[in-house]
Write a protein that holds these residues in place. Structure first.
Motif, PDB file in Angstrom:
ATOM      1  N   ALA A 233      33.902  32.884  40.402  1.00  0.00           N
ATOM      2  CA  ALA A 233      34.843  32.110  39.958  1.00  0.00           C
ATOM      3  C   ALA A 233      34.994  30.729  40.630  1.00  0.00           C
ATOM      4  CB  ALA A 233      36.191  32.543  39.305  1.00  0.00           C
ATOM      5  N   LEU A 234      35.053  31.045  42.059  1.00  0.00           N
ATOM      6  CA  LEU A 234      35.577  29.942  43.162  1.00  0.00           C
ATOM      7  C   LEU A 234      34.238  29.491  43.569  1.00  0.00           C
ATOM      8  CD1 LEU A 234      38.384  31.652  44.922  1.00  0.00           C
ATOM      9  CD2 LEU A 234      38.520  29.781  43.194  1.00  0.00           C
ATOM     10  N   HIS A 235      32.875  29.923  43.189  1.00  0.00           N
ATOM     11  CA  HIS A 235      31.750  29.350  43.993  1.00  0.00           C
ATOM     12  C   HIS A 235      31.774  27.593  43.389  1.00  0.00           C
ATOM     13  CE1 HIS A 235      27.436  28.845  44.779  1.00  0.00           C
ATOM     14  NE2 HIS A 235      27.490  29.745  45.419  1.00  0.00           N
ATOM     15  N   PRO A 236      31.172  27.174  44.437  1.00  0.00           N
ATOM     16  CA  PRO A 236      31.067  25.529  44.192  1.00  0.00           C
ATOM     17  C   PRO A 236      30.253  25.103  42.865  1.00  0.00           C
ATOM     18  CG  PRO A 236      30.939  25.822  46.278  1.00  0.00           C
ATOM     19  CD  PRO A 236      30.866  27.118  45.585  1.00  0.00           C
ATOM     20  N   LYS A 237      29.314  25.875  42.461  1.00  0.00           N
ATOM     21  CA  LYS A 237      28.516  25.615  41.397  1.00  0.00           C
ATOM     22  C   LYS A 237      28.851  25.937  39.897  1.00  0.00           C
ATOM     23  CE  LYS A 237      23.945  25.155  44.225  1.00  0.00           C
ATOM     24  NZ  LYS A 237      22.772  26.001  44.271  1.00  0.00           N
ATOM     25  N   VAL A 238      29.727  27.026  40.203  1.00  0.00           N
ATOM     26  CA  VAL A 238      30.366  27.824  38.796  1.00  0.00           C
ATOM     27  C   VAL A 238      31.392  26.710  38.192  1.00  0.00           C
ATOM     28  CG1 VAL A 238      31.371  29.856  37.939  1.00  0.00           C
ATOM     29  CG2 VAL A 238      29.829  29.882  39.781  1.00  0.00           C
ATOM     30  N   ASN A 239      32.108  26.091  38.797  1.00  0.00           N
ATOM     31  CA  ASN A 239      33.249  25.110  38.221  1.00  0.00           C
ATOM     32  C   ASN A 239      34.026  26.145  37.479  1.00  0.00           C
ATOM     33  OD1 ASN A 239      34.595  22.839  37.531  1.00  0.00           O
ATOM     34  ND2 ASN A 239      33.711  22.599  35.851  1.00  0.00           N
ATOM     35  N   GLY A 240      34.569  27.426  38.007  1.00  0.00           N
ATOM     36  CA  GLY A 240      35.494  28.199  37.622  1.00  0.00           C
ATOM     37  C   GLY A 240      36.796  28.098  37.936  1.00  0.00           C
ATOM     38  N   SER A 241      37.773  29.254  37.435  1.00  0.00           N
ATOM     39  CA  SER A 241      39.109  29.013  37.859  1.00  0.00           C
ATOM     40  C   SER A 241      39.591  30.585  38.010  1.00  0.00           C
ATOM     41  CB  SER A 241      40.042  28.404  36.454  1.00  0.00           C
ATOM     42  OG  SER A 241      41.192  28.514  36.796  1.00  0.00           O
ATOM     43  N   LEU A 242      40.478  30.697  38.749  1.00  0.00           N
ATOM     44  CA  LEU A 242      41.092  31.886  39.258  1.00  0.00           C
ATOM     45  C   LEU A 242      41.817  32.519  37.979  1.00  0.00           C
ATOM     46  CD1 LEU A 242      42.883  31.613  42.703  1.00  0.00           C
ATOM     47  CD2 LEU A 242      40.686  33.154  41.831  1.00  0.00           C
ATOM     48  N   LEU A 243      42.554  31.778  37.120  1.00  0.00           N
ATOM     49  CA  LEU A 243      43.064  32.300  36.080  1.00  0.00           C
ATOM     50  C   LEU A 243      42.334  33.093  35.308  1.00  0.00           C
ATOM     51  CD1 LEU A 243      45.808  32.495  34.435  1.00  0.00           C
ATOM     52  CD2 LEU A 243      44.951  30.499  33.124  1.00  0.00           C
ATOM     53  N   PRO A 244      41.176  32.849  34.718  1.00  0.00           N
ATOM     54  CA  PRO A 244      40.302  33.837  33.997  1.00  0.00           C
ATOM     55  C   PRO A 244      40.093  35.004  34.803  1.00  0.00           C
ATOM     56  CG  PRO A 244      39.780  31.825  33.415  1.00  0.00           C
ATOM     57  CD  PRO A 244      40.663  31.466  34.661  1.00  0.00           C
ATOM     58  N   ALA A 245      39.823  34.731  36.187  1.00  0.00           N
ATOM     59  CA  ALA A 245      39.294  35.859  36.843  1.00  0.00           C
ATOM     60  C   ALA A 245      40.431  36.798  37.055  1.00  0.00           C
ATOM     61  CB  ALA A 245      38.643  35.336  38.380  1.00  0.00           C
ATOM     62  N   SER A 246      41.655  36.206  37.293  1.00  0.00           N
ATOM     63  CA  SER A 246      42.643  37.425  37.648  1.00  0.00           C
ATOM     64  C   SER A 246      43.065  38.178  36.345  1.00  0.00           C
ATOM     65  CB  SER A 246      43.901  36.453  38.292  1.00  0.00           C
ATOM     66  OG  SER A 246      44.393  35.435  37.002  1.00  0.00           O
ATOM     67  N   ILE A 247      42.973  37.318  35.101  1.00  0.00           N
ATOM     68  CA  ILE A 247      43.340  38.213  34.104  1.00  0.00           C
ATOM     69  C   ILE A 247      42.499  39.130  33.604  1.00  0.00           C
ATOM     70  CG2 ILE A 247      43.855  38.000  31.470  1.00  0.00           C
ATOM     71  CD1 ILE A 247      45.234  35.208  31.887  1.00  0.00           C
ATOM     72  N   ILE A 248      41.160  38.867  33.848  1.00  0.00           N
ATOM     73  CA  ILE A 248      40.110  39.981  33.423  1.00  0.00           C
ATOM     74  C   ILE A 248      40.298  41.043  34.581  1.00  0.00           C
ATOM     75  CG2 ILE A 248      37.543  40.292  33.390  1.00  0.00           C
ATOM     76  CD1 ILE A 248      38.773  38.722  31.050  1.00  0.00           C
ATOM     77  N   SER A 249      40.604  40.686  35.801  1.00  0.00           N
ATOM     78  CA  SER A 249      40.909  41.867  36.757  1.00  0.00           C
ATOM     79  C   SER A 249      41.678  42.643  36.372  1.00  0.00           C
ATOM     80  CB  SER A 249      40.910  40.992  38.335  1.00  0.00           C
ATOM     81  OG  SER A 249      39.988  40.356  38.494  1.00  0.00           O
ATOM     82  N   LEU A 250      42.974  42.166  35.931  1.00  0.00           N
ATOM     83  CA  LEU A 250      44.016  43.032  35.477  1.00  0.00           C
ATOM     84  C   LEU A 250      43.597  44.023  34.440  1.00  0.00           C
ATOM     85  CD1 LEU A 250      46.964  43.903  35.982  1.00  0.00           C
ATOM     86  CD2 LEU A 250      47.602  41.852  34.613  1.00  0.00           C
ATOM     87  N   TYR A 251      43.074  43.464  33.588  1.00  0.00           N
ATOM     88  CA  TYR A 251      42.510  44.017  32.208  1.00  0.00           C
ATOM     89  C   TYR A 251      41.548  45.144  32.364  1.00  0.00           C
ATOM     90  CZ  TYR A 251      40.395  44.819  27.524  1.00  0.00           C
ATOM     91  OH  TYR A 251      40.015  45.462  26.239  1.00  0.00           O
ATOM     92  N   CYS A 252      40.705  44.778  33.369  1.00  0.00           N
ATOM     93  CA  CYS A 252      39.567  45.847  34.117  1.00  0.00           C
ATOM     94  C   CYS A 252      40.263  47.003  34.555  1.00  0.00           C
ATOM     95  CB  CYS A 252      38.653  45.386  34.771  1.00  0.00           C
ATOM     96  SG  CYS A 252      37.226  44.220  33.775  1.00  0.00           S
ATOM     97  N   THR A 253      41.501  46.832  35.489  1.00  0.00           N
ATOM     98  CA  THR A 253      42.137  47.731  36.127  1.00  0.00           C
ATOM     99  C   THR A 253      42.791  48.573  35.238  1.00  0.00           C
ATOM    100  OG1 THR A 253      42.507  46.279  38.044  1.00  0.00           O
ATOM    101  CG2 THR A 253      43.931  48.233  37.789  1.00  0.00           C
ATOM    102  N   TYR A 254      43.410  47.974  34.022  1.00  0.00           N
ATOM    103  CA  TYR A 254      43.989  48.778  32.912  1.00  0.00           C
ATOM    104  C   TYR A 254      43.142  49.576  32.055  1.00  0.00           C
ATOM    105  CZ  TYR A 254      45.737  49.463  28.249  1.00  0.00           C
ATOM    106  OH  TYR A 254      46.070  50.097  27.170  1.00  0.00           O
ATOM    107  N   LEU A 255      41.753  49.153  32.014  1.00  0.00           N
ATOM    108  CA  LEU A 255      41.113  49.987  31.295  1.00  0.00           C
ATOM    109  C   LEU A 255      40.484  51.357  32.236  1.00  0.00           C
ATOM    110  CD1 LEU A 255      38.517  47.148  29.701  1.00  0.00           C
ATOM    111  CD2 LEU A 255      40.083  48.693  28.485  1.00  0.00           C
TER     112      LEU A 255
END
Length: 414
Positions: A233-255
């Motif tokens: 998500a933080l790679h310069p070419k991706v133009n991502g954001s920490l919010l989606p990455a953090s929420i998906i991380s929490l969801y995967c941990t819950y799963l």
């Protein structure tokens, strides 16, 4: 006796009138909520029959036609599957009837939003008739429900990705420092919760003195995926954001937690439940309520999600501006006669409920492992473990794909 009969008749008449009033008061806007209520009712009926209907099913000759009567758990599972089959057929029939609806002038649009008294009666009849079908049909439905449940979980994952990306884009588009700070704070909270939750997973599911290599593998792999999400998500070419990455991380941990907690209660590495052989009514209620909320959210969200389906190609005739400015009266008349396009796919909406019926049956029967192993436990057994874990891996793959796909196919919109 006569007075009691009269009283019973009056109560029945009042109940019918109350149902008719409630059904008649359901408007176009509240139709989706009504469908969710009907689905929630089916779950309650399944749960009740699961607890009390076993003696009755044992006495039905076309169900209990075995030389040796099965255990009580078999009849409990059979009751849930029959209600689920009726629910599945009801919503599947509606899905087929709604194919091709493009605007609100279609007569079937009124069927989707109205006729609730008839729908409730039809639903009751369909569910009732399922207790007359042969055991072979129920067994076949049980088999395909595992695949349908997997599809429903995949729908949940895609809906979550759609929601997270839309949330992030909405706040970023405001282009104000307050919203950027809010994104950062929420992301940090999600990461703190993720790492804290991971520590608890190690404590609960890798108890000392036991070889729990499989559980350790699941937890460590989930933790690795968390770092992969942030890195990509933080790679310069991706133009991502920490919010989606953090929420998906929490969801995967819950799963991961959900899968590990579904391990059999007598499994030595299930340190959270290895001392409990039964589950309380409160836990059962909480599990059922969680299922209802999850299914309802998925159904309502999927019905209008742009990730899956936009409204069908609605007619655009008459939408152009008039050639002459003094044709306003005719323009207003044309707007009244113009057919409004439907706001979501009715067919897809009902298909979500069909898949949810399969998913709920698997939850209430422990993915068909309730016999002998977890007859009184909701959603417990090795099939449930692997479905949850694989769903977490699928979530990770879809999230990473949503980030890198624009780089691989720059000419396409995602």
């Amino acid at each position: 006796m006569w007075a009691a009969s009269c009283l019973a008749s009056c109560c029945a008449a009042c109940a019918c009138e109350a149902c008719r009033s409630v059904a008649g008061s359901i408007s176009r806007r509240s139709a989706r909520i009504a469908y969710c209520g009907l689905f929630a009712l089916s779950l309650v009926v399944s749960w009740i029959l699961r607890e009390v209907a076993a003696p009755l099913l044992e006495s039905i000759p076309w169900i209990n036609h075995f030389h040796k009567t099965p255990d009580r758990e078999w009849f409990e599972t059979d009751a849930v599957l029959r209600v689920s089959l009726g629910n599945f057929l009801f919503f599947t029939i509606l899905a087929v009837l709604m194919i091709g609806i493009k605007n609100q002038k279609d007569p079937r649009d009124r069927l989707h939003h109205g006729g609730w008294m008839a729908k409730i009666v039809c639903w009751c009849i369909v569910v009732f008739l399922m207790f007359f079908v042969p055991n072979g049909i129920v067994s076949f439905y049980e088999s395909i429900s595992k695949f349908g449940s997997g599809l429903f979980l995949l729908v949940q994952v895609i809906l979550l990705l759609d929601f997270v990306h839309a949330w992030n884009e909405n706040w970023v588009s405001k282009d104000e420092q307050f919203w950027y700070m809010a994104l950062l704070i929420i992301s940090l909270v999600c990461y703190i919760a993720t790492f804290s939750f991971t520590g608890l997973l190690f404590h609960w599911f890798t108890p000392s003195g036991h070889e729990c290599g499989l559980n350790t593998f699941f937890i460590v792999l989930t933790l690795i995926l968390v770092f992969v999400f942030a890195t990509v998500a933080l790679h310069p070419k991706v133009n991502g954001s920490l919010l989606p990455a953090s929420i998906i991380s929490l969801y995967c941990t819950y799963l991961c937690y959900s899968g590990l907690s579904s391990e059999p209660r007598d499994y030595e590495c299930n340190g959270l439940h290895n001392h409990s052989k039964a589950i309380s009514t409160g836990s059962l209620t909480l599990g059922l309520l969680t299922t209802v909320l999850s299914v309802v959210y998925s159904a309502v969200r999927a019905g209008s999600s742009t990730t899956f389906v936009s409204s069908p190609s609605s007619p655009r005739a008459g939408s152009e501006k008039p050639l002459l400015p003094f044709d306003k009266v005719e323009e207003q008349k044309d707007k009244k006669d113009e057919a409004k396009p439907v706001s979501y796919s009715y067919t897809f909406f009902h298909l979500i409920f069909s898949l949810a019926s399969m998913y709920s049956a698997m939850l209430l029967t422990g993915w068909s492992t309730s016999v002998g192993e977890s007859g009184k436990l909701v959603d417990v057994g090795w099939p449930s473990v692997w479905v949850r874990i694989v769903t977490g891996w699928a979530t990770a793959a879809l999230f990473i794909w949503s980030l890198v796909a624009p780089l691989i196919f720059p000419d396409r919109e995602f």
